[in-house]
Write a protein that holds these residues in place. Structure first.
Motif, mmCIF file in Angstrom:
data_model
loop_
_atom_site.group_PDB
_atom_site.id
_atom_site.type_symbol
_atom_site.label_atom_id
_atom_site.label_comp_id
_atom_site.label_asym_id
_atom_site.label_seq_id
_atom_site.Cartn_x
_atom_site.Cartn_y
_atom_site.Cartn_z
ATOM 1 N N ALA A 149 1.568 9.241 -5.980
ATOM 2 C CA ALA A 149 2.045 10.594 -5.699
ATOM 3 C C ALA A 149 2.969 11.089 -6.808
ATOM 4 O O ALA A 149 2.953 12.275 -7.169
ATOM 5 N N VAL A 150 3.785 10.196 -7.366
ATOM 6 C CA VAL A 150 4.643 10.564 -8.484
ATOM 7 C C VAL A 150 3.799 10.986 -9.684
ATOM 8 O O VAL A 150 4.112 11.952 -10.389
ATOM 9 N N SER B 262 0.830 -1.208 0.000
ATOM 10 C CA SER B 262 0.000 0.000 0.000
ATOM 11 C C SER B 262 0.861 1.253 0.000
ATOM 12 O O SER B 262 0.569 2.226 -0.715
ATOM 13 N N GLN B 263 1.920 1.227 0.790
ATOM 14 C CA GLN B 263 2.831 2.375 0.844
ATOM 15 C C GLN B 263 3.427 2.671 -0.531
ATOM 16 O O GLN B 263 3.504 3.822 -0.967
ATOM 17 N N ILE B 264 3.864 1.611 -1.201
ATOM 18 C CA ILE B 264 4.469 1.787 -2.522
ATOM 19 C C ILE B 264 3.431 2.287 -3.519
ATOM 20 O O ILE B 264 3.706 3.173 -4.342
ATOM 21 N N ALA B 265 2.221 1.748 -3.452
ATOM 22 C CA ALA B 265 1.158 2.175 -4.364
ATOM 23 C C ALA B 265 0.848 3.661 -4.172
ATOM 24 O O ALA B 265 0.690 4.407 -5.148
ATOM 25 N N GLU C 215 0.463 11.989 -9.635
ATOM 26 C CA GLU C 215 -0.552 13.018 -9.418
ATOM 27 C C GLU C 215 -0.066 14.245 -8.644
ATOM 28 O O GLU C 215 -0.817 15.211 -8.499
ATOM 29 N N PHE C 216 1.135 14.215 -8.087
ATOM 30 C CA PHE C 216 1.619 15.310 -7.230
ATOM 31 C C PHE C 216 0.637 15.576 -6.076
ATOM 32 O O PHE C 216 0.319 16.725 -5.759
ATOM 33 N N ASP C 217 0.139 14.508 -5.472
ATOM 34 C CA ASP C 217 -0.898 14.606 -4.432
ATOM 35 C C ASP C 217 -0.235 14.631 -3.054
ATOM 36 O O ASP C 217 0.329 13.632 -2.603
ATOM 37 N N THR C 218 -0.325 15.774 -2.355
ATOM 38 C CA THR C 218 0.317 15.896 -1.041
ATOM 39 C C THR C 218 -0.403 15.075 0.026
ATOM 40 O O THR C 218 0.198 14.722 1.039
ATOM 41 N N VAL C 219 -1.676 14.765 -0.183
ATOM 42 C CA VAL C 219 -2.401 13.908 0.760
ATOM 43 C C VAL C 219 -1.784 12.518 0.781
ATOM 44 O O VAL C 219 -1.629 11.899 1.840
#
Length: 235
Positions: free
Chosen positions: A38-39, A30-33, A41-45
């Motif tokens: 994030a790479v 899950s962490q890797i996914a 979508e540039f999603d800070t959440v």
């Protein structure tokens, strides 16, 4: 899993360890996914989710290692049982480090985002190698659950594909940074991300090698692929 024992409690202890390792592996997946998303979508959440999950992984590693130590003290295992316990301890270390790599990815992405976004560069190799790393880790955990040495040997072989994608992306980054020195700082951030993904594949490969160690009693670290496959097949 090791063979069944006269003591059902011993079997229960080993089953518990195996389930906890797989639970930890699921969290790492899950962490890797989240990191790969994030790479993209540039999603800070997603960055915050990975950083929060890192604390859970650290706690799980400590707890499982404590249980391994307790079982060794209580049962004084030998042969394959001892190898299984030693391999479990080493595998959770590799899982924790794979989780560390996910954390490194999101921290780099947060830095890239803070600096105004990404390079105008095709990151297909990062995405492809990230998906391969996740797939290999999932297969390594499955091989450990089933103690499947043939599958483990194939995983070690397949890790080479991730290394190839990493090298291709490095060559691309070097070209971009050479053509425009202003991209060097951000290019290095992407380089660290690609390296983190490569390391995740390495940790999955290590888990696969420990499957062969448990079943065959052979340490196949740092041996040729041909020798590893011979040990895995028992030929």
């Amino acid at each position: 899993m090791p063979d069944k024992h006269l003591s059902s409690r011993f079997d229960a202890d080993l089953d518990f360890l195996s389930s906890r390792l797989l639970e930890m592996g699921g969290l790492v997946e899950s962490q890797i996914a989240y990191a790969l998303e994030a790479v993209k979508e540039f999603d800070t959440v997603l960055v915050d989710q990975v950083l929060e999950g890192e604390h859970r992984l650290n706690a799980m590693e400590i707890k499982i290692d404590e249980e391994v130590t307790n079982i060794i003290a209580r049962r004084q295992p030998a042969a394959r049982d001892l190898r299984f316990l030693m391999a479990t301890s080493k595998c959770i270390t590799n899982l924790e480090r794979a989780g560390d790599e996910a954390r490194k990815i999101v921290k780099r992405m947060r830095r890239i985002h803070a600096n105004g976004g990404g390079l105008n560069v095709n990151t297909a190799e990062i995405k492809a190698s990230g998906e391969m790393a996740m797939h290999i880790l999932r297969r390594a955990l499955d091989a450990f659950a089933r103690m499947d040495t043939v599958a483990a040997a194939q995983i070690v072989h397949d890790d080479e594909a991730i290394d190839s994608e990493f090298r291709a992306f490095v060559r691309k980054l070097v070209t971009y940074m050479t053509e425009d020195p202003r991209t060097i700082s951000m290019g290095l951030d992407y380089l660290f991300i690609a390296k983190a993904i490569e390391r995740i594949g390495d940790h999955a490969k290590n888990i696969a090698e420990f499957v062969i160690y448990v079943v065959k009693g052979a340490d196949v670290r740092h041996v040729s692929q041909e020798q590893l496959e011979r040990e895995a097949s028992g030929s």
